[in-house]
Scaffold this active site. Structure first.
Site, PDB file in Angstrom:
ATOM      1  N   ASP A  71      47.611  30.722 -36.328  1.00  0.00           N
ATOM      2  CA  ASP A  71      46.205  31.091 -36.340  1.00  0.00           C
ATOM      3  C   ASP A  71      45.833  31.281 -37.816  1.00  0.00           C
ATOM      4  O   ASP A  71      46.718  31.357 -38.676  1.00  0.00           O
ATOM      5  CB  ASP A  71      46.071  32.397 -35.536  1.00  0.00           C
ATOM      6  CG  ASP A  71      44.740  33.062 -35.730  1.00  0.00           C
ATOM      7  OD1 ASP A  71      43.719  32.374 -35.580  1.00  0.00           O
ATOM      8  OD2 ASP A  71      44.726  34.280 -36.029  1.00  0.00           O
TER       9      ASP A  71
ATOM     10  N   ASP B 196      42.754  33.563 -39.308  1.00  0.00           N
ATOM     11  CA  ASP B 196      42.310  34.908 -39.700  1.00  0.00           C
ATOM     12  C   ASP B 196      43.336  35.963 -39.303  1.00  0.00           C
ATOM     13  O   ASP B 196      43.727  36.056 -38.136  1.00  0.00           O
ATOM     14  CB  ASP B 196      40.969  35.244 -39.028  1.00  0.00           C
ATOM     15  CG  ASP B 196      39.848  34.397 -39.586  1.00  0.00           C
ATOM     16  OD1 ASP B 196      39.465  34.611 -40.734  1.00  0.00           O
ATOM     17  OD2 ASP B 196      39.384  33.496 -38.852  1.00  0.00           O
TER      18      ASP B 196
HETATM   19 MG   LIG Z   1      43.230  35.794 -35.985  1.00  0.00          MG
END
Ligand SMILES: [Mg+2]
Length: 481
Positions: free
Chosen positions: A57, A59
């Site tokens: 992922d 962020d």
């Molecule tokens: Mg994230």
């Protein structure tokens, strides 16, 4: 222990046993166990030698944000409430308190209470707040008819009840804003419906994200919000140099991710990834097969209309779904290890439905480990266990009335439990445990994440063939060896 006969009169001198054990602990327990805050912890045996493909992922996984981001989310949420939702302008004077809330708490939208639940859906007494004011244990028990919250009252996969868990990266500023607002209404005698307030705060804070405002402010000052020394670059380069394939699945848009990755890694960052998927709409990405991939063109900021039949290195994809990703790459099951910070939308479906191995990034872990490494904490926990045994054994003593002494021990137990809680956070304690149980958050973390760690860079501390073994959990009926 119950067979001990200390004073030789036929009855057990519990006070003497208590004093002796306490002295022994104080004299002998002086070296606290040190856990490495940058280690990786296993819920499930995981062998990196089986992993060929590493997914990430963006962020809070590859991009580590500094604490300043929460101040920014709080401020933008405040402004949105005033400007878009008509809340009183005086709210702008409230300053963000980073130490009030912890991630994973639940908000009861009907009663207007922020609280922490354990893995049995029991409320942890001492962690129930209306605004920033604590409710007494008696008040909580009256309001809930005890301390249990029914599954039907949870707002989860299973139901649409009033109890919402706040677990994403916006959670601490969102919870704090909600409680500050509640204080404001109560202190000024303004009638309010907590359900409206919750949804307004949620919309305001989430709107800061969906409108692009948060991203534009981060992009305008990457130095302030992104941690460049997080080790992300070293990790990705190391994995590629050892023959691993990398992919990225993020819900953020490409321009935002591109600017952040160029800042963290350099202009060549795209060369490190076999597949880059942005605007993925997780968790739907993992459980719906409807949306196909679209190719994104960074030059024109537009999406293609062509059907995507294969995934090519160097191209940027948007949307798509897990099933097409698997068909086009042949990546599945035990060969894939995916890292994300959102335990539900990043990790639940990949782990439960698709058999990927999963790694949870829990930034709070580092601070909690440092706290639990101190002598005062470990002494308190050790004494708590001894005291609990004494309480349990004394109640079996039929030769004398131990009610009074047990009550004083129960009072002491309560005091120590509050002390150990306050070492993590004065209001809500640790995000991982209540007084004696794992939290609601912790139980799900154990179910959805094979591994968990404070930062993805912790992987650099291990050889590429390393096997992580979980600690053998002693079941209550098994011998303590
Ligand atoms: Mg994230």
């Amino acid at each position: 222990m119950i067979s001990s006969n200390v004073n030789g009169t036929g009855s057990i001198n519990w006070s003497e046993i208590y004093n002796r054990q306490k002295k022994k602990l104080q004299e002998n327990f002086k070296d606290p166990v040190q856990i490495n805050p940058n280690a990786i912890f296993a819920n499930n045996e995981t062998s990196l030698s089986e992993i060929d493909i590493y997914g990430f992922d963006y962020d809070y996984t590859l991009a580590c944000y500094k604490p300043e981001l929460h101040y920014l989310i709080f401020k933008l949420g405040q402004e949105a409430l005033i400007q878009k939702y008509g809340y009183p302008s005086e709210l702008i004077n409230i300053e963000y308190c980073p130490d009030f809330a912890v991630r994973g708490c639940h908000y009861d939208v009907r009663k207007g209470l922020l609280l922490k639940l354990d893995s049995f859906h029991n409320i942890q007494l001492g962690t129930v707040y209306r605004g920033t004011k604590a409710l007494s244990d008696e008040a909580v028990k009256t309001l809930y008819g005890g301390i249990h919250v029914s599954l039907e009252d949870m707002n989860t996969f299973y139901g649409t009840g009033p109890m919402y868990q706040l677990v994403d990266l916006f959670a601490p500023p969102e919870m704090t804003l909600l409680c500050n607002l509640t204080d404001f209404f109560m202190e000024n005698g303004i009638p309010y419906d907590p359900e409206y307030v919750f949804h307004d705060v949620r919309s305001a804070v989430q709107g800061v994200h969906t409108s692009g405002l948060l991203h534009s402010q981060i992009l305008a000052d990457l130095e302030t919000y992104l941690d460049k020394d997080s080790g992300t670059s070293d990790l990705l380069e190391s994995l590629v140099s050892q023959g691993k394939q990398l992919f990225l699945i993020t819900n953020s848009g490409f321009p935002f991710v591109d600017a952040g990755m160029k800042f963290l890694i350099g202009n060549h960052w795209r060369d490190l990834f076999e597949v880059i998927i942005t605007k993925a709409r997780k968790p739907k990405f993992f459980n719906e097969s409807k949306r196909p991939f679209r190719i994104y063109d960074p030059q024109t900021n537009s999406e293609s209309y062509d059907r995507v039949l294969k995934l090519s290195k160097g191209k940027i994809y948007q949307q798509g779904n897990y099933y097409m990703l698997q068909d086009m790459t042949g990546w599945y099951g035990f060969n894939v290890l995916y890292f994300g910070d959102h335990v539900y939308s990043d990790l639940a479906d990949p782990s439960l439905k698709h058999g990927w191995r999963t790694g949870a990034i829990i930034p709070e872990l580092e601070r909690e480990i440092i706290r639990s490494n101190c002598l005062e904490y470990q002494q308190a926990v050790k004494w708590l266990n001894i005291l609990q045994n004494l309480i349990e054994n004394a109640q079996m003593d039929t030769t004398q009335d131990t009610t009074e002494i047990r009550q004083s021990w129960l009072d002491e137990r309560k005091e120590i439990r509050n002390y150990t809680k306050s070492l993590f956070n004065a209001q809500f304690g640790s995000i991982f445990r209540t007084y004696h149980n794992p939290t609601y958050f912790s139980r799900r973390l154990a179910r959805f994440a094979d591994l968990y760690m404070s930062n993805v860079r912790n992987l650099l501390n291990y050889p590429i063939e390393h096997t992580f073994y979980p600690r053998r959990m002693e079941l209550p009926h098994e011998p303590h060896v």
